[in-house]
Design a protein around this motif. Structure first.
Motif, mmCIF file in Angstrom:
data_model
loop_
_atom_site.group_PDB
_atom_site.id
_atom_site.type_symbol
_atom_site.label_atom_id
_atom_site.label_comp_id
_atom_site.label_asym_id
_atom_site.label_seq_id
_atom_site.Cartn_x
_atom_site.Cartn_y
_atom_site.Cartn_z
ATOM 1 N N GLN A 56 0.737 -0.951 -0.098
ATOM 2 C CA GLN A 56 -0.100 -0.108 -0.017
ATOM 3 C C GLN A 56 1.382 1.114 -0.234
ATOM 4 O OE1 GLN A 56 -2.857 0.621 -0.556
ATOM 5 N NE2 GLN A 56 -4.298 -1.751 0.267
ATOM 6 N N ASN A 57 1.660 1.014 0.899
ATOM 7 C CA ASN A 57 2.992 2.544 0.910
ATOM 8 C C ASN A 57 3.375 1.575 -0.634
ATOM 9 O OD1 ASN A 57 3.324 3.079 3.392
ATOM 10 N ND2 ASN A 57 3.706 1.758 4.439
ATOM 11 N N LEU A 58 3.919 1.575 -0.960
ATOM 12 C CA LEU A 58 5.144 1.901 -2.251
ATOM 13 C C LEU A 58 3.636 2.266 -3.594
ATOM 14 C CD1 LEU A 58 7.065 -1.643 -2.570
ATOM 15 C CD2 LEU A 58 7.591 0.282 -2.254
ATOM 16 N N SER A 59 2.565 2.004 -3.362
ATOM 17 C CA SER A 59 0.983 2.288 -4.300
ATOM 18 C C SER A 59 1.751 3.891 -4.456
ATOM 19 C CB SER A 59 0.655 1.352 -4.164
ATOM 20 O OG SER A 59 -0.758 1.445 -5.198
ATOM 21 N N TYR A 60 1.438 4.356 -2.685
ATOM 22 C CA TYR A 60 0.813 5.570 -2.846
ATOM 23 C C TYR A 60 2.297 6.487 -3.186
ATOM 24 C CZ TYR A 60 0.625 9.561 0.382
ATOM 25 O OH TYR A 60 0.545 11.273 0.873
ATOM 26 N N VAL A 61 4.156 5.922 -2.988
ATOM 27 C CA VAL A 61 4.545 6.200 -3.190
ATOM 28 C C VAL A 61 4.908 6.166 -5.078
ATOM 29 C CG1 VAL A 61 7.311 6.170 -3.973
ATOM 30 C CG2 VAL A 61 5.784 6.166 -1.304
ATOM 31 N N ILE A 111 -14.619 13.553 -7.701
ATOM 32 C CA ILE A 111 -14.111 12.605 -8.788
ATOM 33 C C ILE A 111 -12.916 12.128 -8.192
ATOM 34 C CG2 ILE A 111 -12.211 12.342 -11.285
ATOM 35 C CD1 ILE A 111 -15.005 14.743 -11.901
ATOM 36 N N GLY A 112 -11.720 13.108 -7.908
ATOM 37 C CA GLY A 112 -10.460 13.125 -7.027
ATOM 38 C C GLY A 112 -10.783 12.397 -5.468
ATOM 39 N N HIS A 113 -11.975 12.296 -5.148
ATOM 40 C CA HIS A 113 -12.571 11.888 -4.040
ATOM 41 C C HIS A 113 -12.662 9.996 -4.495
ATOM 42 C CE1 HIS A 113 -13.780 11.401 0.363
ATOM 43 N NE2 HIS A 113 -15.694 10.749 -0.135
ATOM 44 N N LYS A 114 -13.686 10.424 -5.164
ATOM 45 C CA LYS A 114 -13.658 8.784 -5.587
ATOM 46 C C LYS A 114 -12.859 7.565 -6.101
ATOM 47 C CE LYS A 114 -18.368 10.173 -7.535
ATOM 48 N NZ LYS A 114 -19.496 10.101 -8.476
ATOM 49 N N LEU A 115 -11.654 8.600 -6.602
ATOM 50 C CA LEU A 115 -10.508 7.356 -7.101
ATOM 51 C C LEU A 115 -9.709 7.092 -5.802
ATOM 52 C CD1 LEU A 115 -9.546 9.171 -10.113
ATOM 53 C CD2 LEU A 115 -10.278 7.363 -10.376
ATOM 54 N N THR A 116 -9.607 7.938 -4.788
ATOM 55 C CA THR A 116 -8.968 7.839 -3.582
ATOM 56 C C THR A 116 -9.848 6.278 -2.588
ATOM 57 O OG1 THR A 116 -9.866 9.298 -2.486
ATOM 58 C CG2 THR A 116 -8.027 9.332 -3.151
ATOM 59 N N ARG A 117 -11.410 6.357 -2.705
ATOM 60 C CA ARG A 117 -12.207 5.910 -2.094
ATOM 61 C C ARG A 117 -12.029 4.550 -3.058
ATOM 62 N NH1 ARG A 117 -10.923 7.873 2.306
ATOM 63 N NH2 ARG A 117 -11.952 9.884 2.622
ATOM 64 N N MET A 118 -11.277 3.726 -3.632
ATOM 65 C CA MET A 118 -11.934 2.906 -4.733
ATOM 66 C C MET A 118 -10.974 1.521 -3.835
ATOM 67 S SD MET A 118 -10.466 3.532 -8.605
ATOM 68 C CE MET A 118 -10.442 2.081 -8.932
ATOM 69 N N GLY A 119 -10.183 1.849 -2.437
ATOM 70 C CA GLY A 119 -9.678 0.572 -1.470
ATOM 71 C C GLY A 119 -9.013 0.143 -2.823
ATOM 72 N N GLY A 120 -7.923 -0.930 -1.963
ATOM 73 C CA GLY A 120 -6.885 -2.037 -2.105
ATOM 74 C C GLY A 120 -5.549 -0.661 -3.157
ATOM 75 N N LEU A 121 -4.914 -1.090 -4.129
ATOM 76 C CA LEU A 121 -3.605 -0.798 -4.916
ATOM 77 C C LEU A 121 -4.077 0.795 -5.330
ATOM 78 C CD1 LEU A 121 -1.103 -3.397 -5.446
ATOM 79 C CD2 LEU A 121 -1.432 -2.530 -3.325
ATOM 80 N N SER A 122 -4.868 0.880 -5.541
ATOM 81 C CA SER A 122 -5.867 1.988 -6.403
ATOM 82 C C SER A 122 -6.114 2.617 -6.259
ATOM 83 C CB SER A 122 -6.831 1.331 -7.710
ATOM 84 O OG SER A 122 -6.937 0.116 -8.683
ATOM 85 N N GLY A 123 -6.652 3.389 -5.014
ATOM 86 C CA GLY A 123 -7.008 3.812 -4.194
ATOM 87 C C GLY A 123 -5.534 4.634 -3.388
ATOM 88 N N SER A 124 -4.740 4.321 -3.254
ATOM 89 C CA SER A 124 -3.598 3.920 -2.350
ATOM 90 C C SER A 124 -2.379 4.624 -3.828
ATOM 91 C CB SER A 124 -2.232 3.074 -2.058
ATOM 92 O OG SER A 124 -2.826 2.629 -0.408
ATOM 93 N N PHE A 125 -2.482 4.592 -5.057
ATOM 94 C CA PHE A 125 -2.302 5.528 -5.694
ATOM 95 C C PHE A 125 -2.868 6.401 -6.026
ATOM 96 C CE2 PHE A 125 -1.879 5.990 -10.119
ATOM 97 C CZ PHE A 125 -0.215 5.843 -10.738
ATOM 98 N N PHE A 126 -4.318 6.912 -5.681
ATOM 99 C CA PHE A 126 -4.584 7.710 -6.205
ATOM 100 C C PHE A 126 -4.667 8.979 -5.231
ATOM 101 C CE2 PHE A 126 -6.884 5.298 -10.483
ATOM 102 C CZ PHE A 126 -6.249 6.262 -11.163
ATOM 103 N N THR A 127 -3.874 8.622 -4.298
ATOM 104 C CA THR A 127 -4.265 9.452 -2.497
ATOM 105 C C THR A 127 -2.765 9.732 -2.866
ATOM 106 O OG1 THR A 127 -5.403 7.677 -1.711
ATOM 107 C CG2 THR A 127 -4.003 9.103 -0.133
ATOM 108 N N GLY A 128 -2.140 8.811 -3.406
ATOM 109 C CA GLY A 128 -0.617 9.837 -3.917
ATOM 110 C C GLY A 128 -0.513 11.009 -5.121
ATOM 111 N N VAL A 129 -1.732 10.644 -6.358
ATOM 112 C CA VAL A 129 -1.650 11.122 -6.884
ATOM 113 C C VAL A 129 -2.601 12.521 -6.924
ATOM 114 C CG1 VAL A 129 -3.045 11.842 -9.749
ATOM 115 C CG2 VAL A 129 -2.067 9.773 -8.878
#
Length: 427
Positions: free
Chosen positions: A341-346, A409-427
């Protein structure tokens, strides 16, 4: 009452738009590319080269009317040119000289530089192993700053190829006389010992011997001298010349680093002589692989330290709590999952910056005038931003709603859960 308030807000918005319209006339200049205001090329005094000889080239910089570039000491503002020689075949750089500059006044600031056109003489040696029929080639990565009421960095790669000729007299090129004039403006070394006397915030320089028939014109101090950019007052006393200076903010005055003296000789010709020396070089040879990697490592360490400082800023630090809370939710998860999850966020953070960087590099390679902060020198950009923020202010005040923009839009992407959610939180 609410209707009257809306009318007043609309009226203020209309007034702001009309008030900003004149700035668009200033924005008629297109600063999208430095090539519209300056060009650089390499010229030679001869049309060919002799093996084992020394020849004079020149980096010629042409400038549009009202634009200028800078000397080795830019004065109160600006930056000197920087040259890197690489991929040269049979040619080696011995020296790069700088003609004496002129004073450039911009408001209260005094700069030292050049307008219209300047040629920096370059002395090169030709490899004795080159044979007739071969081509001597030199390539320079050049960077110079051009300014009018805005400043634009010019970055270009200039090349020159000349055939090798065995014996006989070399035919002068069409640039021969122009290069000779440029070399005549390069200061020669002063024979004598300059003496400084410092009194509080003032300094005076005594130059001996000084011929009374000479006429003092100007003096340009080197950066290391600690002299202010304001012109000195002069006094001729017998066989000596006294110059009175204001001290700069970092006085480091000594006889090894002084400046360039400009005067008229008895024939009325301008002459320049260098007092002392300067250790600042505007040119380098191409770095080897080891030096490049060391420089890159130093930049990465500084960037890392800058990132640590940035995360403590009030505009960033509170945002970190968003990720912190998501990490708290993972406290019961397996360490491997937390790590991914951390690596996906980074990855989201790094990918975002890489996209921006690649876009900037792509535009810069085309000679486009782009970079963080430079756009704020464009009146058109500032005007558009003023209109945009005025519209956003009215939107927040409830004057109108932008139905086509979804704030979720951005809020929904960060709430997707899993690695995708962490990735878009980083974005």
């Amino acid at each position: 009452m609410h209707f009257i308030l809306r009318i007043l807000i609309y009226f203020r918005f209309l007034f702001a738009a009309v008030w900003l319209l004149p700035s668009l006339s200033v924005a008629e200049k297109d600063f999208s590319s430095w090539r519209k205001f300056s060009q650089g090329d390499l010229i030679s005094e001869s049309k060919a080269l002799h093996p084992g000889s020394t020849v004079n080239l020149g980096l010629r910089i042409k400038l549009k009317k009202h634009w200028h570039t800078y000397w080795i000491n830019p004065g109160d503002s600006g930056a000197p040119p920087r040259l890197e020689f690489n991929n040269s075949e049979g040619l080696r750089v011995l020296a790069v000289d700088m003609p004496f500059p002129e004073r450039l006044q911009t408001g209260p600031l005094t700069s030292f530089g050049y307008s219209n056109e300047v040629i920096f003489p370059i002395q090169i040696s030709v490899d004795s192993k080159l044979k007739p029929g071969q081509i001597g080639r030199i390539e320079i990565n050049a960077e110079w700053l051009i300014c009018e009421d805005v400043c634009i960095p010019a970055i270009d790669t200039v090349t020159l190829e000349l055939p090798i000729q065995n014996g006989g007299e070399l035919e002068p090129s069409e640039h021969f006389e122009r290069l000779q004039l440029a070399r005549a403006r390069v200061p020669s070394s002063w024979i004598g010992y300059p003496k400084f006397v410092d009194v509080e915030s003032k300094s005076h320089l005594t130059i001996e011997p000084w011929a009374p028939r000479r006429k003092f014109v100007d003096f340009f101090g080197f950066k290391e001298s600690g002299l202010a950019a304001t012109p000195p007052k002069s006094e001729s006393v017998g066989d000596s010349l006294k110059l009175y200076f204001d001290r700069g903010t970092t006085p480091r005055l000594d006889s090894d680093s002084v400046g360039v003296l400009i005067f008229q000789n008895s024939s009325g010709q301008l002459r320049a002589q260098q007092l002392g020396r300067t250790d600042v070089k505007i040119w380098t040879q191409k770095k080897n692989a080891g030096a490049v990697w060391r420089e890159l490592l130093g930049m990465l360490i500084l960037a890392w330290l800058g990132g640590l400082v940035l995360n403590l800023m009030p505009c960033v630090f509170p945002v970190l709590s968003i990720k912190l809370f998501s990490l708290v939710k993972l406290s019961a998860a397996h360490p491997k999952e937390v790590r991914w999850q951390n690596l996906s966020y980074v990855a989201g953070v790094v990918v975002s910056f890489l996209i921006i960087a690649l876009a900037l590099v792509a535009f810069r390679s085309l000679g486009q005038f782009v970079g963080w902060g430079f756009q704020l020198q464009s009146p058109l950009f500032v005007t558009l931003m003023a209109w945009l923020f005025s519209a956003l202010a009215l939107n927040l005040a409830g004057v109108f709603e932008l139905e086509f923009i979804s704030g979720g839009i951005g809020h929904k992407l960060t709430r997707m859960g899993g690695l995708s959610g962490s990735f878009f939180t980083g974005v």
